[in-house]
Design an enzyme around this catalytic site. Structure first.
Site, PDB file in Angstrom:
ATOM      1  N   GLN A 131       0.840  -1.202   0.000  1.00 50.43           N
ATOM      2  CA  GLN A 131       0.000   0.000   0.000  1.00 50.43           C
ATOM      3  C   GLN A 131       0.877   1.254   0.000  1.00 50.43           C
ATOM      4  OE1 GLN A 131      -2.301   0.352   3.618  1.00 50.43           O
ATOM      5  NE2 GLN A 131      -3.701   1.854   2.731  1.00 50.43           N
ATOM      6  N   GLY A 132       0.860   1.993  -1.087  1.00 47.96           N
ATOM      7  CA  GLY A 132       1.702   3.188  -1.196  1.00 47.96           C
ATOM      8  C   GLY A 132       0.902   4.457  -0.944  1.00 47.96           C
ATOM      9  N   TYR A 133       0.571   4.682   0.312  1.00 49.95           N
ATOM     10  CA  TYR A 133      -0.136   5.909   0.678  1.00 49.95           C
ATOM     11  C   TYR A 133       0.854   6.916   1.275  1.00 49.95           C
ATOM     12  CZ  TYR A 133      -5.052   4.244   0.325  1.00 49.95           C
ATOM     13  OH  TYR A 133      -6.274   3.804  -0.093  1.00 49.95           O
ATOM     14  N   SER A 134       1.455   6.553   2.424  1.00 53.08           N
ATOM     15  CA  SER A 134       2.234   7.526   3.209  1.00 53.08           C
ATOM     16  C   SER A 134       3.477   8.013   2.480  1.00 53.08           C
ATOM     17  CB  SER A 134       2.677   6.899   4.530  1.00 53.08           C
ATOM     18  OG  SER A 134       1.564   6.410   5.229  1.00 53.08           O
ATOM     19  N   SER A 166       4.628  -1.233   4.028  1.00 54.67           N
ATOM     20  CA  SER A 166       4.770  -2.594   4.568  1.00 54.67           C
ATOM     21  C   SER A 166       4.892  -3.605   3.436  1.00 54.67           C
ATOM     22  CB  SER A 166       3.550  -2.964   5.419  1.00 54.67           C
ATOM     23  OG  SER A 166       3.439  -2.090   6.505  1.00 54.67           O
ATOM     24  N   GLU A 249     -10.229  -1.568   5.881  1.00 55.03           N
ATOM     25  CA  GLU A 249      -9.162  -1.962   6.794  1.00 55.03           C
ATOM     26  C   GLU A 249      -9.757  -2.616   8.049  1.00 55.03           C
ATOM     27  OE1 GLU A 249      -6.461   1.312   6.996  1.00 55.03           O
ATOM     28  OE2 GLU A 249      -4.730  -0.003   6.977  1.00 55.03           O
TER      29      GLU A 249
HETATM   30  C1  LIG Z   1       4.070  -0.539  11.394  1.00 54.81           C
HETATM   31  C2  LIG Z   1       3.612   0.459  10.397  1.00 54.81           C
HETATM   32  C3  LIG Z   1       3.232   0.026   9.141  1.00 54.81           C
HETATM   33  C4  LIG Z   1       2.811   0.963   8.192  1.00 54.81           C
HETATM   34  N1  LIG Z   1       2.480   0.510   6.939  1.00 54.81           N
HETATM   35  C5  LIG Z   1       2.116   1.390   5.969  1.00 54.81           C
HETATM   36  C6  LIG Z   1       1.843   0.953   4.639  1.00 54.81           C
HETATM   37  O1  LIG Z   1       1.905  -0.233   4.335  1.00 54.81           O
HETATM   38  N2  LIG Z   1       1.524   1.877   3.722  1.00 54.81           N
HETATM   39  C7  LIG Z   1       1.426   3.209   4.013  1.00 54.81           C
HETATM   40  O2  LIG Z   1       1.100   3.999   3.128  1.00 54.81           O
HETATM   41  N3  LIG Z   1       1.716   3.675   5.277  1.00 54.81           N
HETATM   42  C8  LIG Z   1       2.054   2.783   6.247  1.00 54.81           C
HETATM   43  N4  LIG Z   1       2.354   3.230   7.533  1.00 54.81           N
HETATM   44  C9  LIG Z   1       2.355   4.675   7.803  1.00 54.81           C
HETATM   45  C10 LIG Z   1       1.216   5.164   8.665  1.00 54.81           C
HETATM   46  O3  LIG Z   1       0.021   5.181   7.953  1.00 54.81           O
HETATM   47  C11 LIG Z   1       1.608   6.572   9.166  1.00 54.81           C
HETATM   48  O4  LIG Z   1       2.734   6.415  10.019  1.00 54.81           O
HETATM   49  C12 LIG Z   1       0.484   7.241   9.931  1.00 54.81           C
HETATM   50  O5  LIG Z   1      -0.553   7.585   9.065  1.00 54.81           O
HETATM   51  C13 LIG Z   1       0.978   8.531  10.641  1.00 54.81           C
HETATM   52  O6  LIG Z   1       1.603   9.359   9.740  1.00 54.81           O
HETATM   53  P1  LIG Z   1       3.080   9.941  10.015  1.00 54.81           P
HETATM   54  O7  LIG Z   1       3.951   8.803  10.412  1.00 54.81           O
HETATM   55  O8  LIG Z   1       3.471  10.727   8.808  1.00 54.81           O
HETATM   56  O9  LIG Z   1       2.928  10.881  11.260  1.00 54.81           O
HETATM   57  P2  LIG Z   1       2.344  12.389  11.273  1.00 54.81           P
HETATM   58  O10 LIG Z   1       1.067  12.417  10.507  1.00 54.81           O
HETATM   59  O11 LIG Z   1       3.441  13.297  10.848  1.00 54.81           O
HETATM   60  O12 LIG Z   1       2.051  12.571  12.773  1.00 54.81           O
HETATM   61  C14 LIG Z   1       3.055  12.864  13.771  1.00 54.81           C
HETATM   62  C15 LIG Z   1       2.370  13.061  15.113  1.00 54.81           C
HETATM   63  O13 LIG Z   1       1.482  14.187  15.044  1.00 54.81           O
HETATM   64  C16 LIG Z   1       0.169  13.806  15.406  1.00 54.81           C
HETATM   65  N5  LIG Z   1      -0.823  14.517  14.558  1.00 54.81           N
HETATM   66  C17 LIG Z   1      -0.797  14.651  13.217  1.00 54.81           C
HETATM   67  N6  LIG Z   1      -1.885  15.321  12.794  1.00 54.81           N
HETATM   68  C18 LIG Z   1      -2.621  15.610  13.903  1.00 54.81           C
HETATM   69  C19 LIG Z   1      -3.858  16.274  14.125  1.00 54.81           C
HETATM   70  N7  LIG Z   1      -4.555  16.771  13.100  1.00 54.81           N
HETATM   71  N8  LIG Z   1      -4.311  16.370  15.396  1.00 54.81           N
HETATM   72  C20 LIG Z   1      -3.616  15.844  16.445  1.00 54.81           C
HETATM   73  N9  LIG Z   1      -2.427  15.215  16.295  1.00 54.81           N
HETATM   74  C21 LIG Z   1      -1.937  15.083  15.045  1.00 54.81           C
HETATM   75  C22 LIG Z   1       0.092  12.312  15.121  1.00 54.81           C
HETATM   76  O14 LIG Z   1      -0.913  11.692  15.901  1.00 54.81           O
HETATM   77  C23 LIG Z   1       1.502  11.866  15.512  1.00 54.81           C
HETATM   78  O15 LIG Z   1       1.585  11.681  16.897  1.00 54.81           O
HETATM   79  C24 LIG Z   1       2.765   2.326   8.495  1.00 54.81           C
HETATM   80  C25 LIG Z   1       3.149   2.760   9.780  1.00 54.81           C
HETATM   81  C26 LIG Z   1       3.577   1.842  10.715  1.00 54.81           C
HETATM   82  C27 LIG Z   1       3.982   2.346  12.064  1.00 54.81           C
END
Ligand SMILES: Cc1cc2nc3c(=O)[nH]c(=O)nc-3n(C[C@H](O)[C@H](O)[C@H](O)COP(=O)(O)OP(=O)(O)OC[C@H]3O[C@@H](n4cnc5c(N)ncnc54)[C@H](O)[C@@H]3O)c2cc1C
Length: 398
Positions: A131-134, A166, A249
């Site tokens: 899944q290429g979202y983030s 992932s 999901e």
């Molecule tokens: C084990 C694991 C597997 C993953 N697998 C995939 C995958 O297969 N494909 C994929 O695309 N992504 C994947 N991800 C990514 C995951 O979706 C993101 O880590 C998640 O959406 C959070 O985004 P970020 O890491 O950029 O943190 P950020 O969005 O930068 O957030 C940083 C901090 O700020 C807080 N924050 C952000 N916005 C707000 C708000 N509006 N209000 C309050 N607090 C806020 C967050 O809660 C967090 O604590 C995976 C992550 C993990 C840990």
């Protein structure tokens, strides 16, 4: 509300249990307990073979309609399958992203040609997906994706970066959110592209985690190509499709996950009994609280599933699910290392050969991040369950 399983459900449970028992033997016996959280990439070859064994017997994609190669199983049957799968400690599913995310998205939003091309290889366990979202600046704020796709002749050419992807290292295909138009509001101009992973324009750099394993990766696209027709939904209209995927999901996997949690809790209780911590009054309370939390989780999941089966909309109570289980599981990890005491800091074998409870502690930190962080879940509850004003957003513009 009826929280019991019917006789027919129980007969289905017996069938699943017997099949797993008979087949998790021989070459597959060693896969029991492998490929779970913090161990996602292990024994990949054996687990691919296991996926094919499941497929041959019709145990992949069981909830999909029969016309698309599934069994047309009810939600409750899917739940039972996942429960028995967890109970048997069958290996983590390498095909789960295709089966539970991409496949249902193609069924809901894809063309007939896309269904014919992409669904059968998922059912037969021949193609794995990621899944290429983030992206580095698009996680919680997903609409900020910058990875670009340009139409050149009868292909899309993709340039940019994804992160935390992932299973990217073993996936054959990626469903990627790409910007195909830079005009308009943030949510507009995003397309949902299907991109083959094994090509010169893609580099996958595994990210090492605190568990010592690398189940996710950075993915760099530098002129990667995919055919023009590999867009799900309208070009520029991928946001709605992306949200559709997120709605798939979890769901049916919830109770299976809870069974895995129960197995972990039992391990923690066993550890407490064997090292004397079970006599400590505070530890006893925390163990009891963990058990109570798990019961609450189960009752809420059953209540939600019963309502969905009855055709009801998701209730407000369903919104607490992710926040509740993620926080509970993180706390179980803390409890596990507190029960082990100083012993939790010692590794018996070579570096990073973690014990189950050590891995639980380290891995469970990520539960409160993926699939929507705890903070984002609280925002959702505030807005959708409590009707509080929308949190201020930094505009929809890019
Ligand atoms: C084990 C694991 C597997 C993953 N697998 C995939 C995958 O297969 N494909 C994929 O695309 N992504 C994947 N991800 C990514 C995951 O979706 C993101 O880590 C998640 O959406 C959070 O985004 P970020 O890491 O950029 O943190 P950020 O969005 O930068 O957030 C940083 C901090 O700020 C807080 N924050 C952000 N916005 C707000 C708000 N509006 N209000 C309050 N607090 C806020 C967050 O809660 C967090 O604590 C995976 C992550 C993990 C840990």
């Amino acid at each position: 509300m009826d929280l019991r399983f019917t006789e027919e459900d129980e007969a289905f449970r017996e069938e699943v249990r017997a099949w797993l028992e008979a087949n998790l033997a021989g070459e597959f016996a060693a896969l029991r307990g492998r490929g779970g959280s913090g161990d996602l990439e292990s024994a990949a070859e054996g687990r691919r073979a296991w996926e094919r064994r499941l497929a041959e017997a019709g145990w992949t994609c069981i909830g999909w309609p029969k016309e698309h190669g599934g069994r047309g199983a009810s939600l409750i049957q899917e739940v039972i399958f996942n429960e028995e799968y967890a109970r048997a400690r069958a290996p983590g599913r390498l095909g789960h992203i295709g089966e539970t995310l991409l496949g249902p998205t193609v069924i809901a939003f894809g063309t007939e040609a896309q269904k014919r091309r992409f669904l059968p290889p998922i059912v037969r366990a021949e193609e794995l997906w990621c899944q290429g979202y983030s992206e580095p600046n698009a996680g919680s704020d997903l609409a900020n994706v910058q990875c670009k796709a340009e139409r050149v002749g009868d292909e899309w050419v993709v340039t940019g970066q994804k992160v935390w992807t992932s299973l990217a290292a073993i996936a054959d295909w990626c469903f990627a959110l790409c910007r195909t138009d830079t005009h308009g509001r943030k949510h507009e101009g995003i397309s949902y592209l299907l991109v083959p992973m094994r090509q010169p324009g893609i580099e996958v750099i595994p990210i090492r985690q605190i568990t010592g394993t690398s189940e996710f990766a950075e993915v760099f696209f530098d002129g990667a190509r995919t055919a023009a027709e590999n867009v799900i939904g309208p070009v520029g209209g991928g946001w709605k499709v992306a949200m559709g995927t997120l709605a798939f999901e979890r769901g049916a996997s919830t109770l299976g996950q809870q069974l895995a949690f129960q197995i972990e809790l039992e391990q923690v209780i066993e550890a407490a009994k064997s090292n004397g911590m079970a006599k400590d009054p505070v530890m006893r309370q925390r163990l009891a609280d963990a058990w109570i939390g798990l019961r609450i989780m189960r009752l809420n999941a059953l209540r939600t599933l019963t309502a969905i089966e009855g055709g009801a909309q998701l209730s407000r109570e369903a919104l607490i699910t992710k926040l509740y289980w993620a926080t509970w599981h993180r706390d179980l990890g803390k409890l596990a290392v507190d029960v082990l005491g100083a012993r939790s800091e010692i590794i018996d074998g070579p570096a990073y050969e973690l014990g189950d409870l050590q891995r639980l502690f380290l891995w469970a930190r990520s539960d409160t991040i993926y699939a929507g962080t705890n903070q984002i879940q609280r925002n959702i509850i505030a807005e959708r369950a409590l009707g509080l004003p929308r949190e201020p957003r930094t505009g929809d513009e890019r």
